[in-house]
Each structure stands twice: as structure tokens, then as C-alpha cells.
Design an enzyme around this catalytic site. Structure first.
Site, PDB file in Angstrom:
ATOM      1  N   PRO A 178       0.823  -1.214   0.000  1.00 52.47           N
ATOM      2  CA  PRO A 178       0.000   0.000   0.000  1.00 52.47           C
ATOM      3  C   PRO A 178       0.857   1.264   0.000  1.00 52.47           C
ATOM      4  CG  PRO A 178      -0.802  -1.597   1.617  1.00 52.47           C
ATOM      5  CD  PRO A 178       0.523  -2.102   1.137  1.00 52.47           C
ATOM      6  N   SER A 179       0.273   2.347  -0.477  1.00 53.01           N
ATOM      7  CA  SER A 179       0.921   3.668  -0.509  1.00 53.01           C
ATOM      8  C   SER A 179       2.209   3.654  -1.327  1.00 53.01           C
ATOM      9  CB  SER A 179       1.200   4.171   0.916  1.00 53.01           C
ATOM     10  OG  SER A 179       0.005   4.244   1.666  1.00 53.01           O
ATOM     11  N   ARG A 180       2.357   2.665  -2.200  1.00 55.05           N
ATOM     12  CA  ARG A 180       3.517   2.548  -3.077  1.00 55.05           C
ATOM     13  C   ARG A 180       4.828   2.352  -2.321  1.00 55.05           C
ATOM     14  NH1 ARG A 180       2.352   3.163  -8.142  1.00 55.05           N
ATOM     15  NH2 ARG A 180       4.550   3.413  -8.707  1.00 55.05           N
ATOM     16  N   LEU A 181       4.771   1.922  -1.068  1.00 59.66           N
ATOM     17  CA  LEU A 181       5.979   1.605  -0.305  1.00 59.66           C
ATOM     18  C   LEU A 181       6.334   0.137  -0.556  1.00 59.66           C
ATOM     19  CD1 LEU A 181       5.247   3.530   3.015  1.00 59.66           C
ATOM     20  CD2 LEU A 181       6.678   4.227   1.074  1.00 59.66           C
ATOM     21  N   HIS A 182       6.680  -0.155  -1.786  1.00 62.44           N
ATOM     22  CA  HIS A 182       6.890  -1.533  -2.209  1.00 62.44           C
ATOM     23  C   HIS A 182       8.179  -2.113  -1.623  1.00 62.44           C
ATOM     24  CE1 HIS A 182       3.825  -0.248  -4.928  1.00 62.44           C
ATOM     25  NE2 HIS A 182       4.647   0.437  -5.708  1.00 62.44           N
TER      26      HIS A 182
END
Length: 207
Positions: A178-182
């Protein structure tokens, strides 16, 4: 690895990148529609780029194997410039694997074993299709019928057909969060380590 859950694989990465790939590949089987589909990117000796989707058929101790016509455009590019990149994307599980490495032909014996495992129609097709060449309406079907007449059920492996192996020098595992915190983990081959038992430098990358 004790678990094939992708989050666990990146939280505690195993020392062998192919071990991690096998765990991921096994874990996505129930969810991904076509997990073996991978984008293969090549470049000619002159630097002309091309990409297409091919199917992974084997992961062995040295790398990633697919099969094709050795006269095809991708085979000609790999012969002239034996470097390639692969990309797997499993949308259903928010996972991606990126591979960069060297291309080599698999042995004739390996190609023979795989070719014999294919359905009869696929074996006929390998003979009938002069891959990447311009054809007329009905040409391929006419050649297929001649091949069937010639060989019957015992269709041999063509000299112009076989496998390529991409021997990885770099493998990156990407797990969407989520939130592009890959999560991203990259394996870099230690220079000088053998192809069949390489050592890897493991790094975490920013999303």
C-alpha cells in the site's frame, strides 16, 4: 525456505536467488492466470531493441529456460548479442521479478527431451512455422499437412529448434505494498562465481 509466502521471502531473503524464484513461482500458481508468461527483451549487435512474451519452461541450476525456433528474430538477436532481460508480472498477487543475464543455448539432449514431451500438434507446428518470416494465406497449414504426411506420429526434433537459457547476473524481486511503499530486493552475482553455484550480493532497494 520454510515458507513460500512472498512477504516472508523478502523479509528473510534466502542466499540463492533461484530458490526464492521457485518459492514465488510455486506460491502464485493458484492465483495467477499464466504465471509462466515472461517478457523477453533482446538487442541486436547494432543495438536495435525488441521485446515479446514467451513462456518459461524450466528453471534449472543455471537459469531460466524457454524454447523457440533458432532462426527466429529473437534467436538471431541472442546469437549476435547474447545478453537479455526477462520480466515476470503477476498482477493478481502484486509481484514482479526482473532478470538480467547472459543467453546460451541449452544442450541438444535437453531440447530433445522437452520436444518429445510436447503434443503432436506442437511438434508439427515447430517444423511448419518458419518463424518471423512473411507467409501467404494458408502457407503454414499446407506445410503442417506435409509434415504430418512425412513423419506421422513420430515427429523428430528439427535442427533449427531448441532451447535458450538466460543465466542471471541480476535478479530483482518486487512485492507491491500500500501507498507505493513496495518491497524490493536485488540479487547481484558475485563476479567470478560459477554459473551452476553462484554467490549473490543481496541488496534492498528504495520503492
Amino acid at each position: 525456505m520454510s515458507s513460500t509466502h512472498p512477504g516472508t521471502a523478502l523479509a528473510q531473503p534466502a542466499p540463492d536467488t533461484l530458490q526464492v524464484f521457485r518459492a514465488w513461482f510455486a506460491a502464485v500458481q493458484p492465483a495467477a492466470r499464466e504465471p509462466e508468461a515472461m517478457t523477453l527483451a533482446t538487442a541486436t549487435a547494432a543495438g536495435a531493441l525488441a521485446a515479446r512474451v514467451v513462456l518459461l519452461k524450466q528453471v534449472d541450476a543455471r537459469g531460466f529456460v524457454f524454447y523457440t525456433n533458432y532462426a527466429s528474430a529473437k534467436s538471431r538477436a541472442l546469437a549476435a548479442n547474447p545478453r537479455a532481460a526477462l520480466a515476470f508480472y503477476w498482477r493478481e498477487t502484486h509481484q514482479q521479478v526482473r532478470v538480467v543475464g547472459r543467453a546460451e543455448r541449452v544442450s541438444r539432449e535437453e531440447s530433445e527431451e522437452y520436444f518429445r514431451s510436447r503434443p503432436i500438434g506442437s511438434r508439427v507446428g515447430a517444423w511448419a512455422s518458419r518463424q518471423s518470416t512473411v507467409v501467404g494465406e494458408g502457407d503454414v497449414q499446407a506445410r503442417a499437412e506435409k509434415i504430418e504426411e512425412r513423419f506421422g506420429e513420430d515427429v523428430p526434433l528439427p535442427e533449427f529448434w531448441g532451447g535458450w537459457r538466460i543465466v542471471p547476473d541480476e535478479v530483482e524481486f518486487w512485492l507491491g505494498k500500500p501507498s507505493r511503499l513496495h518491497d524490493r530486493v536485488r540479487y547481484m552475482r558475485v563476479e567470478g562465481s560459477p554459473d551452476d553455484a553462484p554467490e549473490w550480493k543481496i541488496e534492498r532497494l528504495a520503492p
